[in-house]
Structure formats: structure tokens, C-alpha cells
Design a protein around this motif. Sequence first.
Motif, PDB file in Angstrom:
ATOM      1  N   ARG A 191      -2.069  -6.680   4.256  1.00  0.00           N
ATOM      2  CA  ARG A 191      -1.669  -5.636   3.307  1.00  0.00           C
ATOM      3  C   ARG A 191      -0.535  -4.782   3.875  1.00  0.00           C
ATOM      4  NH1 ARG A 191      -4.591  -3.508  -1.385  1.00  0.00           N
ATOM      5  NH2 ARG A 191      -3.477  -1.629  -1.952  1.00  0.00           N
ATOM      6  N   TYR A 192      -0.600  -4.516   5.168  1.00  0.00           N
ATOM      7  CA  TYR A 192       0.455  -3.748   5.832  1.00  0.00           C
ATOM      8  C   TYR A 192       1.791  -4.483   5.709  1.00  0.00           C
ATOM      9  CZ  TYR A 192       2.925  -1.209   9.528  1.00  0.00           C
ATOM     10  OH  TYR A 192       3.840  -0.471  10.236  1.00  0.00           O
ATOM     11  N   GLN A 193       1.773  -5.771   6.005  1.00  0.00           N
ATOM     12  CA  GLN A 193       2.998  -6.565   5.911  1.00  0.00           C
ATOM     13  C   GLN A 193       3.500  -6.652   4.461  1.00  0.00           C
ATOM     14  OE1 GLN A 193       4.924  -7.569   8.340  1.00  0.00           O
ATOM     15  NE2 GLN A 193       3.471  -6.715   9.794  1.00  0.00           N
ATOM     16  N   ALA A 194       2.573  -6.799   3.526  1.00  0.00           N
ATOM     17  CA  ALA A 194       2.956  -6.860   2.107  1.00  0.00           C
ATOM     18  C   ALA A 194       3.600  -5.542   1.675  1.00  0.00           C
ATOM     19  CB  ALA A 194       1.742  -7.167   1.242  1.00  0.00           C
ATOM     20  N   ASN A 195       3.027  -4.424   2.090  1.00  0.00           N
ATOM     21  CA  ASN A 195       3.598  -3.125   1.743  1.00  0.00           C
ATOM     22  C   ASN A 195       4.960  -2.934   2.404  1.00  0.00           C
ATOM     23  OD1 ASN A 195       1.652  -2.172   0.002  1.00  0.00           O
ATOM     24  ND2 ASN A 195       0.494  -1.145   1.588  1.00  0.00           N
ATOM     25  N   PHE A 196       5.084  -3.375   3.645  1.00  0.00           N
ATOM     26  CA  PHE A 196       6.352  -3.251   4.352  1.00  0.00           C
ATOM     27  C   PHE A 196       7.441  -4.040   3.619  1.00  0.00           C
ATOM     28  CE2 PHE A 196       9.158  -3.256   8.036  1.00  0.00           C
ATOM     29  CZ  PHE A 196       8.923  -1.987   8.541  1.00  0.00           C
ATOM     30  N   SER A 197       7.115  -5.260   3.204  1.00  0.00           N
ATOM     31  CA  SER A 197       8.062  -6.079   2.434  1.00  0.00           C
ATOM     32  C   SER A 197       8.327  -5.451   1.072  1.00  0.00           C
ATOM     33  CB  SER A 197       7.511  -7.494   2.242  1.00  0.00           C
ATOM     34  OG  SER A 197       7.343  -8.128   3.468  1.00  0.00           O
ATOM     35  N   GLY A 198       7.283  -4.896   0.469  1.00  0.00           N
ATOM     36  CA  GLY A 198       7.417  -4.262  -0.839  1.00  0.00           C
ATOM     37  C   GLY A 198       8.349  -3.065  -0.811  1.00  0.00           C
ATOM     38  N   VAL A 199       8.289  -2.272   0.244  1.00  0.00           N
ATOM     39  CA  VAL A 199       9.180  -1.118   0.377  1.00  0.00           C
ATOM     40  C   VAL A 199      10.627  -1.603   0.429  1.00  0.00           C
ATOM     41  CG1 VAL A 199       9.936   0.719   1.938  1.00  0.00           C
ATOM     42  CG2 VAL A 199       7.518   0.454   1.417  1.00  0.00           C
ATOM     43  N   HIS A 200      10.856  -2.662   1.193  1.00  0.00           N
ATOM     44  CA  HIS A 200      12.215  -3.211   1.280  1.00  0.00           C
ATOM     45  C   HIS A 200      12.689  -3.705  -0.092  1.00  0.00           C
ATOM     46  CE1 HIS A 200      15.742  -5.125   2.917  1.00  0.00           C
ATOM     47  NE2 HIS A 200      15.365  -6.280   2.389  1.00  0.00           N
ATOM     48  N   ILE A 249       1.284   2.667   3.955  1.00  0.00           N
ATOM     49  CA  ILE A 249       1.708   2.276   5.299  1.00  0.00           C
ATOM     50  C   ILE A 249       1.389   3.390   6.288  1.00  0.00           C
ATOM     51  CG2 ILE A 249       3.743   1.894   6.753  1.00  0.00           C
ATOM     52  CD1 ILE A 249       4.918   0.247   4.439  1.00  0.00           C
ATOM     53  N   GLU A 250       1.683   4.627   5.911  1.00  0.00           N
ATOM     54  CA  GLU A 250       1.395   5.766   6.790  1.00  0.00           C
ATOM     55  C   GLU A 250      -0.095   5.873   7.109  1.00  0.00           C
ATOM     56  OE1 GLU A 250       3.386   9.703   6.455  1.00  0.00           O
ATOM     57  OE2 GLU A 250       4.291   8.759   4.685  1.00  0.00           O
ATOM     58  N   LEU A 251      -0.925   5.619   6.089  1.00  0.00           N
ATOM     59  CA  LEU A 251      -2.377   5.674   6.313  1.00  0.00           C
ATOM     60  C   LEU A 251      -2.837   4.568   7.252  1.00  0.00           C
ATOM     61  CD1 LEU A 251      -3.742   6.452   2.732  1.00  0.00           C
ATOM     62  CD2 LEU A 251      -3.851   7.925   4.747  1.00  0.00           C
ATOM     63  N   MET A 252      -2.248   3.393   7.136  1.00  0.00           N
ATOM     64  CA  MET A 252      -2.671   2.248   7.943  1.00  0.00           C
ATOM     65  C   MET A 252      -2.092   2.270   9.356  1.00  0.00           C
ATOM     66  SD  MET A 252      -2.426  -1.029   5.478  1.00  0.00           S
ATOM     67  CE  MET A 252      -1.754  -0.644   3.891  1.00  0.00           C
ATOM     68  N   GLN A 253      -1.016   2.997   9.566  1.00  0.00           N
ATOM     69  CA  GLN A 253      -0.278   2.939  10.826  1.00  0.00           C
ATOM     70  C   GLN A 253      -1.140   3.192  12.077  1.00  0.00           C
ATOM     71  OE1 GLN A 253       3.076   1.928  10.885  1.00  0.00           O
ATOM     72  NE2 GLN A 253       2.439   1.581  12.992  1.00  0.00           N
TER      73      GLN A 253
END
Length: 116
Positions: free
Chosen positions: A17-26, A70-74
Motif C-alpha cells: 500500500r505504501y508503494q502504491a500510494n507513493f506511485s499514486g502521488v507521482h 504515506i505520512e501515517l505509514m512512514q
Amino acid sequence: MKTLSGTLSIMQNLEMRYQANFSGVHEQDLITQDLLHKLELEQNNAVQLVQLAKQLKECRQTRRMMKDEIELMQPLMDFMQDGQNKRCVRQLQEALGKMRDVSKHHENRRYYPRVL
């Protein structure tokens, strides 16, 4: 055994989910740039401008939601990326595998009488 399995599953899902959100932000950043270029370079009537503004707002809200997540998961991601903790997670996965093997052995256990 279920609790350990669930915990490890949560950790794996968190990474995905972290990676998906990171890609989603981009991706949302790219969409934002597309919309801004449409505003800048194309001739738009009032209706199109309102539609572009609405799309831009939705894009930015989606991006914000992903960044907040992302901030919550970091902190947990930092914990999981630490070398010592990574090794611990791997050891937990191995222990779970051994527990499953033992459980399977218990399910298939047979007794063969020696005298009777």
C-alpha cells in the motif's frame, strides 16, 4: 498462529500500500501538470474552465489523501526497513512456516500398532 500470520500479512500489505500510494502521488502530480498545461495553453470556454477546476480539485484531494496515508505509514515503514527489524520479520516468517509444518504433521499423524 493466526495472530502471527495476520501480523505478517498486515506488514506485507502495508509495504504494498505504501508503494502504491507513493506511485499514486507521482501519477497525481503528472495529472496536475497536464491540467495546468490545459489551462495555460488551450482556449477554454467558461464550462470547460469549471470542468478543469473540478478535475484539478479532485486530483489534488486524491493526492493529499495519499500523502497523508504515506505520512501515517512512514514510522512503521522506517521500523520495517531497519536491518535488525528486517531480520526479525524474516525470522518470524520462518517461525510461522515451521509452525505450519508442525501443524500439518499433527493433522496427518497416524499410529501403527506394533503388536496388535
